[in-house]
Design an enzyme around this catalytic site. Structure first.
Site, PDB file in Angstrom:
ATOM      1  N   LYS A 179       1.089  -1.022  -0.010  1.00  0.00           N
ATOM      2  CA  LYS A 179       0.193  -0.094  -0.072  1.00  0.00           C
ATOM      3  C   LYS A 179       1.030   1.277   0.004  1.00  0.00           C
ATOM      4  O   LYS A 179       2.095   1.458   0.480  1.00  0.00           O
ATOM      5  CB  LYS A 179      -0.842   0.148   0.889  1.00  0.00           C
ATOM      6  CG  LYS A 179      -0.292   0.303   2.415  1.00  0.00           C
ATOM      7  CD  LYS A 179      -1.373  -0.748   3.434  1.00  0.00           C
ATOM      8  CE  LYS A 179      -0.201  -0.720   5.053  1.00  0.00           C
ATOM      9  NZ  LYS A 179      -0.678  -0.564   6.168  1.00  0.00           N
TER      10      LYS A 179
ATOM     11  N   ARG B 115     -10.855  -0.848  13.751  1.00  0.00           N
ATOM     12  CA  ARG B 115     -11.036  -0.228  12.564  1.00  0.00           C
ATOM     13  C   ARG B 115     -11.154  -0.862  11.609  1.00  0.00           C
ATOM     14  O   ARG B 115     -12.634  -0.580  11.629  1.00  0.00           O
ATOM     15  CB  ARG B 115      -9.206  -0.066  12.333  1.00  0.00           C
ATOM     16  CG  ARG B 115      -8.279   1.214  11.669  1.00  0.00           C
ATOM     17  CD  ARG B 115      -6.623   0.843  11.746  1.00  0.00           C
ATOM     18  NE  ARG B 115      -6.538  -0.076  11.055  1.00  0.00           N
ATOM     19  CZ  ARG B 115      -5.633  -0.278  10.212  1.00  0.00           C
ATOM     20  NH1 ARG B 115      -4.333   0.408  10.929  1.00  0.00           N
ATOM     21  NH2 ARG B 115      -4.998  -1.504   9.976  1.00  0.00           N
TER      22      ARG B 115
ATOM     23  N   TYR C  87      14.384  31.811   6.760  1.00  0.00           N
ATOM     24  CA  TYR C  87      13.167  31.744   6.662  1.00  0.00           C
ATOM     25  C   TYR C  87      13.828  32.149   8.273  1.00  0.00           C
ATOM     26  O   TYR C  87      13.968  31.711   9.476  1.00  0.00           O
ATOM     27  CB  TYR C  87      12.261  31.034   6.879  1.00  0.00           C
ATOM     28  CG  TYR C  87      11.772  31.318   5.311  1.00  0.00           C
ATOM     29  CD1 TYR C  87      11.346  32.187   5.131  1.00  0.00           C
ATOM     30  CD2 TYR C  87      11.400  29.908   4.884  1.00  0.00           C
ATOM     31  CE1 TYR C  87      10.859  31.904   3.097  1.00  0.00           C
ATOM     32  CE2 TYR C  87      10.670  29.706   3.181  1.00  0.00           C
ATOM     33  CZ  TYR C  87      11.187  30.760   3.051  1.00  0.00           C
ATOM     34  OH  TYR C  87      10.689  31.223   1.466  1.00  0.00           O
TER      35      TYR C  87
ATOM     36  N   MET D 255      10.606  24.522   1.243  1.00  0.00           N
ATOM     37  CA  MET D 255       9.911  24.396   0.801  1.00  0.00           C
ATOM     38  C   MET D 255      10.739  22.992  -0.151  1.00  0.00           C
ATOM     39  O   MET D 255      11.211  21.678   0.146  1.00  0.00           O
ATOM     40  CB  MET D 255       9.085  24.120   0.341  1.00  0.00           C
ATOM     41  CG  MET D 255       7.938  23.233  -1.292  1.00  0.00           C
ATOM     42  SD  MET D 255       6.888  24.193  -1.915  1.00  0.00           S
ATOM     43  CE  MET D 255       5.866  24.906  -1.019  1.00  0.00           C
TER      44      MET D 255
HETATM   45  C1  LIG Z   1      -0.191  -1.967   6.708  1.00  0.00           C
HETATM   46  C2  LIG Z   1      -0.890  -3.529   6.907  1.00  0.00           C
HETATM   47  C3  LIG Z   1       0.073  -4.316   7.697  1.00  0.00           C
HETATM   48  C4  LIG Z   1       1.571  -4.164   7.206  1.00  0.00           C
HETATM   49  O1  LIG Z   1       1.695  -3.638   8.424  1.00  0.00           O
HETATM   50  P1  LIG Z   1       3.272  -2.869   8.542  1.00  0.00           P
HETATM   51  O2  LIG Z   1       3.584  -2.862  10.416  1.00  0.00           O
HETATM   52  O3  LIG Z   1       3.752  -2.547   7.736  1.00  0.00           O
HETATM   53  O4  LIG Z   1       4.259  -4.411   8.727  1.00  0.00           O
HETATM   54  C5  LIG Z   1      -0.199  -5.462   8.037  1.00  0.00           C
HETATM   55  N1  LIG Z   1      -1.794  -6.059   7.836  1.00  0.00           N
HETATM   56  C6  LIG Z   1      -2.744  -4.369   6.956  1.00  0.00           C
HETATM   57  C7  LIG Z   1      -3.879  -5.149   7.341  1.00  0.00           C
HETATM   58  C8  LIG Z   1      -2.322  -3.420   7.500  1.00  0.00           C
HETATM   59  O5  LIG Z   1      -3.561  -2.328   7.157  1.00  0.00           O
END
Ligand SMILES: *Cc1c(COP(=O)(O)O)cnc(C)c1O
Length: 351
Positions: free
Chosen positions: A40, A134, A250, A303
Site C-alpha cells: 500500500k 478499525r 526563514y 520547501m
Molecule cells: C499496513 C498493514 C499491514 C502491514 O503492517 P506493518 O506494520 O507495516 O508490517 C498488515 N496488515 C494490514 C491489515 C495493514 O493495514
C-alpha cells in the site's frame, strides 16, 4: 516540442538486495507460514515499480494494497489473484472493478459482504476485527448469513499493539483463533512486521509484513536482521561564504558566530524532509553526510532546500551529493516522526 527533463538534483537509492533479504528474513521468521508483502501507499513511499518486482522475485506471492486505485500499478508486475485490497468494496463500482481485474477484495463489514455477494460473489478475503476497532466484522458477526455465504480464502485480523509487549496481543490471538472456528476459510493471517517477531503462534499460514520489508525496525528482535533499503541523497545547489552575524533561512533562526562556508542543498519539506528535522533549538544535531563527515543542518527547512555547514568538507562544490542519514530507527529518533511516516512522506521529486 517537449524536451526530456534533465536529471533531478534529488535521488533515492533503493538497495534491492536489502529489500529481497528483508523479505526472505521475514519469511524465514514466519516459520511454516509464508510472508506476503504490504504494498500500500506506493510500497510505503519507495515506489511500487522499484519494489514490487524485487519482492516478487524474492518469492512473495501475496500482496496487500489499501485502495482499489493501487491495483493497476501492481498489475504491471504480479497476477491479479495475488493482490488483496484491504479497504474492500465500498461501492458497486469497487465490486465490478474487482470482478473485471481479478484483484481480491478484503470484506470488512456485513454491507461489504452483501455488496460482494450481490455483484456475483466469488473468492474473497475476510477481515475480522479482534480489538483494533478499525476495519473488519465483529467476531459476533461471523455467523451472519451474508458472511457465511462468502467464499473466504484468507481469513485475517490485524494486531493493534504488536510493536509492544502487551497483553492485548494474546487477547487478539485468542479472539482470532476462536473466530476462525466459525467460518470456513482457506488460510489464516494475523501478523504484520512486528507480529512476525512475536513468534510462530502468531504466524498462522500467511504473514503480512510491510514496514520491515522497507527497512523499518518494528520490534527490537528485528534490529540485526533487517537492513536499510532507502537512501535519500541530495545535491548541493550553491555554496556561500557567510560572515559572522549573518543569518540563515526563514526568520533567520541560525546566526553565524564566525565566518563560515555553507551549502544550499536540494531537499525540503515538499520532499518529506519536514521542519521537525530543522535545527531550530540547535540541540537536535540533525545533519547530512558526505563520506564520514557530518554536515550540520542550519536554520529552518524550506520547501525545496536546506542549508548545511560545510566546515567539515570545505572542498564541496555545486552539484556534489550529500546523503540524508535515513536508518529508520535513528531518523525517527532525530525527527520525532514514526518510521512509517518517514517512509510514506518521501515526495515525488526523487529520481
Ligand atoms: C499496513 C498493514 C499491514 C502491514 O503492517 P506493518 O506494520 O507495516 O508490517 C498488515 N496488515 C494490514 C491489515 C495493514 O493495514
Amino acid at each position: 516540442m517537449s524536451a526530456d527533463a534533465p536529471p533531478a538534483s534529488l535521488r533515492l537509492r533503493i538497495d534491492h538486495e536489502a529489500l529481497a533479504n528483508n523479505w526472505r528474513t521475514l519469511d524465514r521468521m514466519s516459520g511454516t507460514a509464508s510472508a506476503g508483502a504490504a504494498i500500500k501507499a506506493d510500497c510505503y513511499g519507495l515506489g511500487i515499480d522499484n519494489c514490487l518486482p524485487t519482492l516478487r522475485d524474492a518469492g512473495a506471492r501475496h500482496f496487500f494494497a489499501a485502495h482499489w486505485g493501487e491495483v493497476a500499478a501492481a498489475l504491471n508486475h504480479v497476477p491479479a489473484q495475488s493482490i488483496a485490497v484491504l479497504h474492500g468494496p465500498m461501492t458497486r463500482e469497487d465490486a465490478s472493478f474487482a470482478r473485471e481485474t481479478g484483484a481480491v477484495p478484503v470484506i470488512n463489514s456485513l454491507e461489504q459482504a452483501q455488496r460482494w455477494v450481490d455483484s456475483g460473489g466469488g473468492r474473497c478475503h475476510l477481515m475480522v476485527d479482534t480489538g483494533i476497532n478499525r476495519l473488519g466484522i465483529a467476531p459476533s458477526q461471523v455467523g451472519d448469513a451474508a458472511i457465511q455465504s462468502l467464499s473466504v480464502d484468507v481469513l485475517m485480523s490485524h494486531l493493534a499493539s504488536a510493536d509492544e509487549d502487551s497483553d492485548r496481543n494474546a487477547q487478539q490471538l485468542a479472539a482470532f483463533r476462536s473466530a476462525a472456528q466459525h467460518i470456513e476459510h482457506g488460510s489464516l493471517s494475523l501478523a504484520n512486521s512486528a507480529g512476525v517477531a512475536l513468534g510462530n503462534g502468531f504466524a498462522f499460514n500467511l504473514t503480512r509484513p510491510g514496514l520491515s520489508l522497507y527497512g523499518g525496525i518494528a520490534r527490537p528482535e528485528l534490529a540485526d536482521a533487517i537492513k536499510q533499503v532507502a537512501y535519500p541523497e541530495a545535491a548541493i545547489i550553491q555554496t556561500r561564504a557567510l560572515k559572522a552575524g549573518d543569518r540563515v533561512g526563514y526568520n533567520g533562526e541560525f546566526i553565524a558566530i564566525t565566518d563560515m562556508l555553507v551549502g544550499v542543498v536540494s531537499i525540503g519539506y515538499a520532499d518529506g524532509f519536514l521542519r521537525c528535522w530543522g535545527n531550530v533549538e540547535g540541540s537536535k544535531g540533525s545533519h547530512f553526510l558526505r563520506c564520514e563527515s557530518q554536515l550540520a543542518l542550519l536554520g529552518k527547512v524550506s520547501m525545496d532546500m536546506v542549508v548545511v555547514d560545510l566546515s567539515n568538507c570545505p572542498n564541496l562544490r555545486e552539484g556534489d551529493w550529500l546523503s540524508v542519514p535515513y536508518s529508520l530507527p535513528y531518523a525517527a529518533q532525530q525527527s520525532g516522526l514514526s518510521q512509517y511516516e518517514l517512509l510514506t512522506i518521501l515526495g515525488h521529486r526523487f529520481r
